[in-house]
Design a protein around this motif. Structure first.
Motif, PDB file in Angstrom:
ATOM      1  N   TYR A  94       0.857  -1.175   0.000  1.00 46.08           N
ATOM      2  CA  TYR A  94       0.000   0.000   0.000  1.00 46.08           C
ATOM      3  C   TYR A  94       0.899   1.232   0.000  1.00 46.08           C
ATOM      4  O   TYR A  94       2.071   1.151   0.384  1.00 46.08           O
TER       5      TYR A  94
ATOM      6  N   LYS B   9      -5.101   9.435   2.234  1.00 50.29           N
ATOM      7  CA  LYS B   9      -5.441   8.126   2.774  1.00 50.29           C
ATOM      8  C   LYS B   9      -4.516   7.054   2.221  1.00 50.29           C
ATOM      9  O   LYS B   9      -3.779   7.265   1.262  1.00 50.29           O
ATOM     10  N   VAL B  10      -4.558   5.907   2.841  1.00 48.98           N
ATOM     11  CA  VAL B  10      -3.755   4.766   2.416  1.00 48.98           C
ATOM     12  C   VAL B  10      -4.431   4.118   1.208  1.00 48.98           C
ATOM     13  O   VAL B  10      -5.641   3.878   1.214  1.00 48.98           O
TER      14      VAL B  10
ATOM     15  N   PHE C 141       3.749   0.960   2.570  1.00 47.14           N
ATOM     16  CA  PHE C 141       3.526  -0.035   3.614  1.00 47.14           C
ATOM     17  C   PHE C 141       3.426  -1.423   3.003  1.00 47.14           C
ATOM     18  O   PHE C 141       2.715  -1.630   2.024  1.00 47.14           O
TER      19      PHE C 141
ATOM     20  N   GLN D   7      -5.054  -8.146   8.252  1.00 45.83           N
ATOM     21  CA  GLN D   7      -3.759  -7.796   7.691  1.00 45.83           C
ATOM     22  C   GLN D   7      -2.935  -7.072   8.745  1.00 45.83           C
ATOM     23  O   GLN D   7      -3.446  -6.259   9.507  1.00 45.83           O
TER      24      GLN D   7
ATOM     25  N   GLN E 176     -11.117  -3.405   9.629  1.00 42.94           N
ATOM     26  CA  GLN E 176     -10.065  -3.166  10.597  1.00 42.94           C
ATOM     27  C   GLN E 176     -10.009  -1.679  10.952  1.00 42.94           C
ATOM     28  O   GLN E 176     -10.246  -0.822  10.094  1.00 42.94           O
TER      29      GLN E 176
ATOM     30  N   PHE F 120      -7.331   1.182  12.539  1.00 40.34           N
ATOM     31  CA  PHE F 120      -5.913   1.442  12.750  1.00 40.34           C
ATOM     32  C   PHE F 120      -5.745   2.814  13.405  1.00 40.34           C
ATOM     33  O   PHE F 120      -6.533   3.729  13.173  1.00 40.34           O
TER      34      PHE F 120
ATOM     35  N   GLN G  71      -2.797   5.686  13.333  1.00 36.42           N
ATOM     36  CA  GLN G  71      -1.514   6.084  12.756  1.00 36.42           C
ATOM     37  C   GLN G  71      -0.840   7.041  13.717  1.00 36.42           C
ATOM     38  O   GLN G  71      -1.372   8.129  14.004  1.00 36.42           O
TER      39      GLN G  71
ATOM     40  N   LEU H  90       1.190   2.409  11.196  1.00 39.69           N
ATOM     41  CA  LEU H  90      -0.207   1.990  11.313  1.00 39.69           C
ATOM     42  C   LEU H  90      -0.288   0.896  12.375  1.00 39.69           C
ATOM     43  O   LEU H  90       0.231  -0.207  12.185  1.00 39.69           O
TER      44      LEU H  90
ATOM     45  N   PHE I 239      -7.873   5.299  11.167  1.00 43.36           N
ATOM     46  CA  PHE I 239      -8.375   4.827   9.875  1.00 43.36           C
ATOM     47  C   PHE I 239      -9.251   3.596  10.064  1.00 43.36           C
ATOM     48  O   PHE I 239      -8.921   2.702  10.842  1.00 43.36           O
TER      49      PHE I 239
ATOM     50  N   LEU J  29      -7.632  -4.139   1.162  1.00 47.41           N
ATOM     51  CA  LEU J  29      -8.346  -3.242   2.058  1.00 47.41           C
ATOM     52  C   LEU J  29      -8.541  -1.889   1.378  1.00 47.41           C
ATOM     53  O   LEU J  29      -7.623  -1.383   0.719  1.00 47.41           O
TER      54      LEU J  29
ATOM     55  N   PHE K 255      -9.334   1.949   2.383  1.00 46.49           N
ATOM     56  CA  PHE K 255      -9.268   2.806   3.564  1.00 46.49           C
ATOM     57  C   PHE K 255     -10.178   4.017   3.416  1.00 46.49           C
ATOM     58  O   PHE K 255     -10.377   4.542   2.317  1.00 46.49           O
ATOM     59  N   GLY K 256     -10.679   4.496   4.563  1.00 45.69           N
ATOM     60  CA  GLY K 256     -11.297   5.798   4.597  1.00 45.69           C
ATOM     61  C   GLY K 256     -10.233   6.880   4.683  1.00 45.69           C
ATOM     62  O   GLY K 256      -9.034   6.597   4.748  1.00 45.69           O
ATOM     63  N   LYS K 257     -10.687   8.135   4.692  1.00 46.91           N
ATOM     64  CA  LYS K 257      -9.746   9.249   4.719  1.00 46.91           C
ATOM     65  C   LYS K 257      -9.187   9.507   6.101  1.00 46.91           C
ATOM     66  O   LYS K 257      -8.249  10.286   6.251  1.00 46.91           O
TER      67      LYS K 257
END
Lengths: 112, 111
Positions: A35, A42-43, A91, A101, B33, B35, B37, B43, B86, B99, B101-103
């Motif tokens: 990623y 964002k990721v 990442f 994950q 999930q 996370f 940061q 993360l 996140f 996955l 992710f949101g912002k």
């Protein structure tokens, strides 16, 4: 507790140079991912890898990117000719069964 | 693809306060999930919670998969809770399990 490790922690390179980012997955995990996160954003998913082949990739993952697991241990991401917009945190993540994950600490890539 | 919306985008708390962070997603998922940061960019896994409720110390999370949302609760917040939170979701279909992710939600806890 087992963890994902990544090297280097920070890489500075000149535009047009090749870089290789390395990841050591958790030992019994079978699914591997890369990623990236551009600063302040964002990721984003780049690529997933299972059974020694790419299982899914995003639009970001173009011909300049490649992944491999050369020795059954390391999982690498290569960027052939870096661009300024490749500057980001990268990442590596791994998973035992494609569910939860676990993320490494990241490699911060700076392209000048 | 799946859309992930997190709210509020920013949150400022006084130390000791409680908070609720929300994650809405647009499609059915079997992986979710949360996370944290940290300031170094790492993360940190908080919860793997595709459904149900889990608790870990001052943090707890609930996912209602049928209604497509998840909540992260932080109680008695501390300055070390500051950072970006996140939510990430996925549809695990065997080899394809990325996955999305949101912002993120930026939390600042003030002493």
């Amino acid at each position: 507790e087992p963890e994902v490790t990544q090297t280097p922690s920070h890489q500075v390179t000149q535009m047009g140079q090749e870089v290789i980012l390395r990841c050591v997955p958790i030992s019994n995990h079978l699914y591997f991912y890369w990623y990236r996160q551009i600063l302040g954003q964002k990721v984003e998913f780049l690529v997933s890898f299972y059974n020694n082949e790419i299982s899914e990739k995003s639009e970001i993952f173009d011909d300049q990117f490649s992944v491999e697991r050369p020795d059954g241990s390391n999982f690498t991401l290569k960027i052939r000719s870096t661009k300024l917009e490749d500057s980001a945190m990268y990442f590596c993540a791994t998973s035992l069964a494609g569910a939860e994950q676990f993320f490494g600490p990241g490699t911060r890539l700076t392209v000048l | 693809g799946i859309q992930v919306e997190q709210s509020p985008p920013d949150l400022i708390l006084q130390e000791g306060a409680n908070s609720t962070l929300r994650c809405n997603f647009s499609d059915s998922v079997n992986n979710l999930q949360w996370f944290h940061q940290n300031p170094w960019g790492q993360l940190i896994n908080l919860f793997y919670i595709p459904s149900g409720t889990k608790q870990n110390g001052r943090l707890s999370a609930t996912t209602v998969a049928t209604e497509r949302y998840s909540l992260l609760y932080i109680s008695s917040s501390q300055t070390t809770d500051s950072g970006v939170y996140f939510c990430a979701v996925g549809r695990n279909t065997g080899a394809n399990s990325k996955l999305t992710f949101g912002k993120g939600i930026t939390l600042s806890v003030r002493p």
